[in-house]
Structure formats: C-alpha cells, structure tokens
Design a protein around this motif. Structure first.
Motif, PDB file in Angstrom:
ATOM      1  N   LYS A 461      -2.997 -27.131  10.120  1.00 38.08           N
ATOM      2  CA  LYS A 461      -4.301 -27.176   9.430  1.00 38.08           C
ATOM      3  C   LYS A 461      -5.060 -25.864   9.608  1.00 38.08           C
ATOM      4  CE  LYS A 461      -6.944 -30.801   9.348  1.00 38.08           C
ATOM      5  NZ  LYS A 461      -7.724 -31.926   9.873  1.00 38.08           N
ATOM      6  N   CYS A 462      -4.800 -24.935   8.693  1.00 35.90           N
ATOM      7  CA  CYS A 462      -5.489 -23.653   8.761  1.00 35.90           C
ATOM      8  C   CYS A 462      -6.515 -23.577   7.647  1.00 35.90           C
ATOM      9  CB  CYS A 462      -4.481 -22.521   8.616  1.00 35.90           C
ATOM     10  SG  CYS A 462      -3.287 -22.572   9.946  1.00 35.90           S
ATOM     11  N   VAL A 463      -7.418 -22.592   7.727  1.00 29.99           N
ATOM     12  CA  VAL A 463      -8.419 -22.456   6.666  1.00 29.99           C
ATOM     13  C   VAL A 463      -8.316 -21.073   6.027  1.00 29.99           C
ATOM     14  CG1 VAL A 463     -10.066 -24.075   7.688  1.00 29.99           C
ATOM     15  CG2 VAL A 463     -10.206 -21.657   8.297  1.00 29.99           C
ATOM     16  N   ALA A 464      -8.876 -20.974   4.810  1.00 30.26           N
ATOM     17  CA  ALA A 464      -8.868 -19.695   4.098  1.00 30.26           C
ATOM     18  C   ALA A 464     -10.058 -18.857   4.555  1.00 30.26           C
ATOM     19  CB  ALA A 464      -8.965 -19.963   2.598  1.00 30.26           C
ATOM     20  N   PHE A 465     -10.023 -17.548   4.274  1.00 28.70           N
ATOM     21  CA  PHE A 465     -11.109 -16.662   4.710  1.00 28.70           C
ATOM     22  C   PHE A 465     -12.452 -17.054   4.114  1.00 28.70           C
ATOM     23  CE2 PHE A 465      -7.539 -13.767   5.584  1.00 28.70           C
ATOM     24  CZ  PHE A 465      -7.813 -13.584   6.931  1.00 28.70           C
ATOM     25  N   GLU A 466     -12.422 -17.656   2.913  1.00 30.63           N
ATOM     26  CA  GLU A 466     -13.715 -17.986   2.279  1.00 30.63           C
ATOM     27  C   GLU A 466     -14.271 -19.327   2.753  1.00 30.63           C
ATOM     28  OE1 GLU A 466     -11.022 -17.001   0.802  1.00 30.63           O
ATOM     29  OE2 GLU A 466     -10.334 -18.364  -0.766  1.00 30.63           O
ATOM     30  N   TYR A 467     -13.554 -20.002   3.648  1.00 32.44           N
ATOM     31  CA  TYR A 467     -14.019 -21.305   4.142  1.00 32.44           C
ATOM     32  C   TYR A 467     -15.388 -21.130   4.815  1.00 32.44           C
ATOM     33  CZ  TYR A 467     -13.490 -25.966   6.206  1.00 32.44           C
ATOM     34  OH  TYR A 467     -13.652 -27.278   6.548  1.00 32.44           O
ATOM     35  N   PRO A 468     -16.408 -21.892   4.383  1.00 33.62           N
ATOM     36  CA  PRO A 468     -17.757 -21.648   4.919  1.00 33.62           C
ATOM     37  C   PRO A 468     -18.015 -22.322   6.264  1.00 33.62           C
ATOM     38  CG  PRO A 468     -17.827 -23.337   3.217  1.00 33.62           C
ATOM     39  CD  PRO A 468     -16.385 -22.942   3.347  1.00 33.62           C
ATOM     40  N   SER A 469     -18.911 -21.739   7.042  1.00 31.32           N
ATOM     41  CA  SER A 469     -19.373 -22.404   8.266  1.00 31.32           C
ATOM     42  C   SER A 469     -20.225 -23.594   7.848  1.00 31.32           C
ATOM     43  CB  SER A 469     -20.211 -21.434   9.101  1.00 31.32           C
ATOM     44  OG  SER A 469     -19.386 -20.392   9.550  1.00 31.32           O
ATOM     45  N   GLN A 470     -20.177 -24.674   8.660  1.00 29.13           N
ATOM     46  CA  GLN A 470     -20.862 -25.903   8.243  1.00 29.13           C
ATOM     47  C   GLN A 470     -21.771 -26.426   9.347  1.00 29.13           C
ATOM     48  OE1 GLN A 470     -18.025 -28.624   6.323  1.00 29.13           O
ATOM     49  NE2 GLN A 470     -16.656 -26.859   6.229  1.00 29.13           N
ATOM     50  N   PRO A 471     -23.078 -26.077   9.272  1.00 31.12           N
ATOM     51  CA  PRO A 471     -24.000 -26.413  10.359  1.00 31.12           C
ATOM     52  C   PRO A 471     -24.121 -27.897  10.659  1.00 31.12           C
ATOM     53  CG  PRO A 471     -25.157 -25.432   8.476  1.00 31.12           C
ATOM     54  CD  PRO A 471     -23.709 -25.255   8.221  1.00 31.12           C
ATOM     55  N   SER A 472     -23.937 -28.765   9.654  1.00 31.63           N
ATOM     56  CA  SER A 472     -24.062 -30.196   9.987  1.00 31.63           C
ATOM     57  C   SER A 472     -22.790 -30.966   9.661  1.00 31.63           C
ATOM     58  CB  SER A 472     -25.284 -30.811   9.302  1.00 31.63           C
ATOM     59  OG  SER A 472     -25.408 -30.298   8.016  1.00 31.63           O
ATOM     60  N   MET A 473     -21.684 -30.382   9.996  1.00 26.38           N
ATOM     61  CA  MET A 473     -20.374 -30.992   9.736  1.00 26.38           C
ATOM     62  C   MET A 473     -20.196 -32.281  10.555  1.00 26.38           C
ATOM     63  SD  MET A 473     -16.921 -28.943  10.555  1.00 26.38           S
ATOM     64  CE  MET A 473     -15.438 -29.206   9.629  1.00 26.38           C
ATOM     65  N   SER A 474     -19.619 -33.310   9.929  1.00 23.38           N
ATOM     66  CA  SER A 474     -19.355 -34.551  10.660  1.00 23.38           C
ATOM     67  C   SER A 474     -17.954 -34.481  11.277  1.00 23.38           C
ATOM     68  CB  SER A 474     -19.424 -35.735   9.700  1.00 23.38           C
ATOM     69  OG  SER A 474     -18.774 -36.832  10.262  1.00 23.38           O
ATOM     70  N   ILE A 475     -17.792 -35.165  12.386  1.00 18.37           N
ATOM     71  CA  ILE A 475     -16.477 -35.174  13.046  1.00 18.37           C
ATOM     72  C   ILE A 475     -15.442 -35.931  12.199  1.00 18.37           C
ATOM     73  CG2 ILE A 475     -16.762 -37.276  14.440  1.00 18.37           C
ATOM     74  CD1 ILE A 475     -15.542 -35.651  16.795  1.00 18.37           C
ATOM     75  N   GLU A 476     -15.929 -36.704  11.257  1.00 20.24           N
ATOM     76  CA  GLU A 476     -14.997 -37.456  10.390  1.00 20.24           C
ATOM     77  C   GLU A 476     -14.404 -36.567   9.286  1.00 20.24           C
ATOM     78  OE1 GLU A 476     -17.092 -40.871   8.953  1.00 20.24           O
ATOM     79  OE2 GLU A 476     -17.026 -41.885  10.888  1.00 20.24           O
ATOM     80  N   ASP A 477     -15.023 -35.386   9.043  1.00 25.19           N
ATOM     81  CA  ASP A 477     -14.554 -34.522   7.932  1.00 25.19           C
ATOM     82  C   ASP A 477     -13.207 -33.888   8.240  1.00 25.19           C
ATOM     83  OD1 ASP A 477     -16.869 -35.151   6.720  1.00 25.19           O
ATOM     84  OD2 ASP A 477     -17.865 -33.228   7.114  1.00 25.19           O
TER      85      ASP A 477
END
Ligand code: KG4
Ligand code: ZN
Length: 477
Positions: A461-477
C-alpha cells in the motif's frame, strides 16, 4: 531482547526449569554449560527486569541445536515462546549458522505448531526417544533467508519532529525525536503556525541524524514513510515534503501512514499482535475504541463526543495554573492526592465518551473555592479528575470487549504513558492478552510510524507523490 545468561540469573532460571521439565537440569549442570561447554550458549529473555524464559543453543559449525527452550509458567500462551524462538534464531543467524535443529515430543502439539509457524519441518521420527518411551520428531529449519527490508519513517503531525529507521524484524537502527514542548508551554498549548515553522527548522537535521546514527546507506532502505494524517495541516506538510523529496531523489516507494495506526502498531515492539484486537486509543486529539479485525481492517466502535482525554488533562492542568502538557503533571499530582470531592461521572450511551462536562465541573469547583477564598488542594483535585476520567475509559473498554470479544487488548497514544491508567488496565483486564506500549514510545515518535509502515509495505500500500496530507483522516479510511 535476549542476552547471554549469567550465573546471577540462575536462581530465576532454575525456578522456571523446575516447573517446565519432568527431568530438570540442576544448578551444577547449568554451571557446566555456562563455564565448560564451549559449544553451548545460554540466553535469557528479560521483561520488566524479570527473566521470563531462556534457551540453550549448541553450535556445531554451520549447524545449531536448540537443546532447550522454556517460558515461565505465568507467561505461557501469550506469544512469548514465539518471540524467544525468533530471537534465538536471530542470534544463530548472526553467527552465520545455516540450519537449526531440535527434537520435540510428538505429543507436544503446541510446541510443534510454534516450530512449524517458524518454518521448522519434520525430517524424521525417533521412536521411544524419551525416558517414558514417547516418540520425538526431529525438526530442522534453514536460517539463511531473504533480505530483511528496512524503512525510514518521519513523524511531524503535532509538536514532535521525528525520524526512525527499523527493519521487518523490528530491529531499531535509529529513532530520533525532538520536541517543541518547551516553546509551546509558554503559550499553554500548541500554536500550529509556530509548530510548522519549527518542523521546517528541524526536519533536515533530524533525518540526517537518523540516517547517520543507523549507519545504513539509502540503498538498503526499502521505502520512505511519513504521517499523512490526522494532525495539524502545516506540520503534516513539512514531514510529507521531506518524505516525498527523499522518495523522489532516491527512487523509493512512498508510504502515507495514519498516525493512530502508528500508536497501535508500536505495541509490536513488545510482541506480535493477535487478531481480532481491541485498541484503546488515548491521545491529545483522540479517544477511540477501535476494533481491529486484521492489520488492514479498523472499525471505530466508540469515540469522544467532545474533548479528547489528553485534551481534558491539558485543560484541567491549565485551570489549575499548571504547565503544558498537563497529562504528566496531573499524573504526578494525583499520586499524592485522595478522592475527596465527587465529580460528575460522564453519562454517555453506547461506547462513546465525553470529557467536557467533567472539565467544566473542575472549572466550576475551582472558581467557587477561589471566590470563597479557599485554597485548592491540587493533589486531591487531580486525583478526583483522574479517577473519574479513567474509570470511564475502563468501563467502556470492558463493555466493548463484551460486545466484541478479542484475543488481545492494546493501549495506544500519549495518555498511555499515564501511570494510573496502566495500573488500572493491569488490574481490570487479567483474562485477555493485554499489551501496554513501552513508556518511551507512548508519546509521538517516528518508530511508531515505521512499525505501521511495515504493514502497509507488506500489503503493497504505497501512495503517489500528489497524495494530500489529511488533517482529519479517520482510522477507518
Ligand atoms: O499521542 P500524543 O503524543 O499526541 C497526540 O497525538 O495527540 O499525546 C499527547 C497527549 C497530551 O495531551 C498529553 O498531556 C498526554 O498525551 N499525556 C499524558 C501523559 N503523558 C502525556 N496524559 C496523562 N498522563 C500522562 N503521563
Ligand atoms: Zn499521537
């Protein structure tokens, strides 16, 4: 970690030996093994200053015989045998041993399962091998193995700038943390804009220091991980930018880790987690009961409706004119206090929490007493607040485990450092495998992000360079 056995360990070792084996070795035999058998190496496994297990390895050039392995009775069936075996295999690997060999009673199904899990195979049966004429299996395991991957991880979600390098076996090469607490303490809490600026000042030095201390080349690093959220947006950006720059320059995969998964997976520094597990996540920004079905499936079954528990600690300390962060201060004051006044127990349905009513009650009480010209007994007030707040955590966790039976219960987050909470967890959860994170890994650090990143890496599970930071990300995401 295992370490070589010393003669001073023998009292504890013999107590385990006597309860573990029908024909136990005596002290003289151990002394002979320690002093005179040049092929033998005995190791003990220590937890909280107690010896909870030991192994004896006999080295014969490229082969090694696991001649004895034992775990203290009250620590059995909790994963420590697996841990000890893995460490013994690692010790043998370090001596360039290619094969490990052992004999096991064919009736000892638990032990056979453990060895199989660690890739031992049965090569033959020795009939009537034991004194009671039981048969034994000869089992062998090849120790040369594929490359063990390392990850570099960065944490910058709040007021700690941190970088760590660890490998898949959870060996720590470096873990550097700098805290901005002294600066924010002047303002009584974290000032987001100040935090991100300080991260910018620190990040290059910290990453550089982590790489130097680990003494690894970037060729050895399999992936770069960073905290993608939740957290302060400006602070998250600094870590993300540093991680993305490294990943781009060195052509490495990039892993965006959920901060709270880091707090949960750092418990693997104690032992492997078993699923399903329940995590009680208690930090400055979160109070959550998380049901974890496997290392990719997280479900929030209880959360706070207002303040997080750490936030409540910090605010109550502020009401008492104590320094930020308030958690450690209240922890210390409460040790000297008694539960005198009754504070209202938060009443919230289901598995949810609420701490703002409790905080307001403390505020009202302090105001009233001050108006009357009475001095506040801070120790007692801290103790009352803490007992009320922590009892909510304990009772909801009990309820959660009734509704969602689990193999393992882990405590996670900054408030996991609280001495009274650790005590209450140990008192109240005796019939489940309870794991408390080591104190040094409770508050934010990068090692926890690295521990979680290894799971993302395992599942690709890797992310791309444009993947944004998410200040209120849920642990379920
Ligand atoms: O996990 P963490 O380092 O940062 C967040 O992700 O929020 O947690 C920080 C929180 C603060 O609210 C701090 O007061 C609390 O953890 N904390 C404690 C203790 N040590 C830190 N709370 C109670 N008792 C402690 N000993
Ligand atoms: Zn945290």
């Amino acid at each position: 970690m295992i370490e070589l056995m010393k003669k001073t360990d023998l009292d504890e070792v013999l107590a385990i030996e006597d309860e573990a084996f029908a024909c136990p070795w005596n002290r003289d035999y151990f002394i002979h093994e320690l002093d005179e058998n040049e092929f033998s190496e005995l190791y003990v496994y220590r937890l909280d200053d107690k010896i909870i297990g030991y192994v004896d390895l006999w080295y014969m050039f490229e082969n090694c015989d696991l001649s004895k392995i034992a775990i203290r009775k009250d620590y059995r069936h909790q994963g420590y045998g697996d841990m000890l075996l893995k460490e013994a295999m690692e010790a043998a690997r370090k001596k360039d041993v290619e094969f490990m060999h052992l004999e096991v009673n064919v009736r000892n199904l638990n032990a056979i399962r453990l060895y199989r899990k660690n890739e031992f195979e049965i090569v033959r049966t020795r009939e009537k091998y034991y004194e009671n004429r039981d048969d034994a299996y000869d089992m062998v395991c090849g120790l040369i193995r594929k490359e063990i991957r390392k990850v570099l991880a960065i944490e910058s979600s709040c007021d700690e700038t941190a970088c760590a390098i660890i490998d898949e076996d959870r060996n720590v090469y470096s873990s550097i943390v700098t805290s901005q607490i002294d600066v924010h303490a002047r303002f009584g809490g974290v000032i987001p804009e100040v935090a991100s600026r300080m991260h910018v000042e620190q990040i290059s030095t910290i990453v550089d220091q982590a790489i130097r201390q680990a003494n690894v080349s970037m060729d050895e690093i399999a992936a770069i991980a960073y905290t993608v959220g939740p957290g302060l947006i400006g602070s998250l950006h600094v870590g993300a930018t540093a991680a993305k720059s490294l990943a781009f320059f060195y052509d490495k995969p990039l892993i965006g880790v959920h901060h709270l998964k880091g707090h949960i997976f750092v418990n693997e520094m104690i032992k492997p987690l078993e699923y399903p597990l329940m995590a009680l996540v208690v930090s400055g920004g979160h109070t959550e009961l998380v049901y974890v079905q496997n290392d990719q499936d997280f479900k929030i079954i209880g959360t706070t409706l207002d303040d997080a528990i750490g936030e409540a600690y910090d605010k109550v300390a502020r009401i008492m004119h104590e320094a930020y962060p308030g958690g450690p201060v209240i922890d210390r004051l409460a040790k000297e206090g008694k539960t005198t006044s009754q504070l209202p127990t938060p009443k919230v349905g289901d598995l949810n929490f609420s701490f703002s009513g409790l905080k307001n009650a403390v505020n009202t009480l302090v105001k009233k007493e001050t108006e009357k010209g009475n001095e506040i007994n801070k120790n007692d007030l801290a103790c009352c607040f803490q007992e009320t707040a922590l009892n909510c955590l304990i009772s909801k966790t009990k309820k959660a485990l009734e509704l969602y039976p689990c193999k393992c219960l882990v405590l996670a987050g900054g408030v996991a450092a609280n001495s009274r909470l650790r005590e209450l967890m140990q008192e109240n959860f005796t019939d489940i495998d309870l794991i408390l994170p080591p104190l040094k890994y409770c508050t934010d650090n990068a090692l926890m992000i690295a521990c979680a990143a290894l799971h993302y890496l395992k599942h690709g599970k890797c992310v791309a360079f444009e993947y944004p930071s998410q200040p209120s990300m849920s642990i379920e995401d």
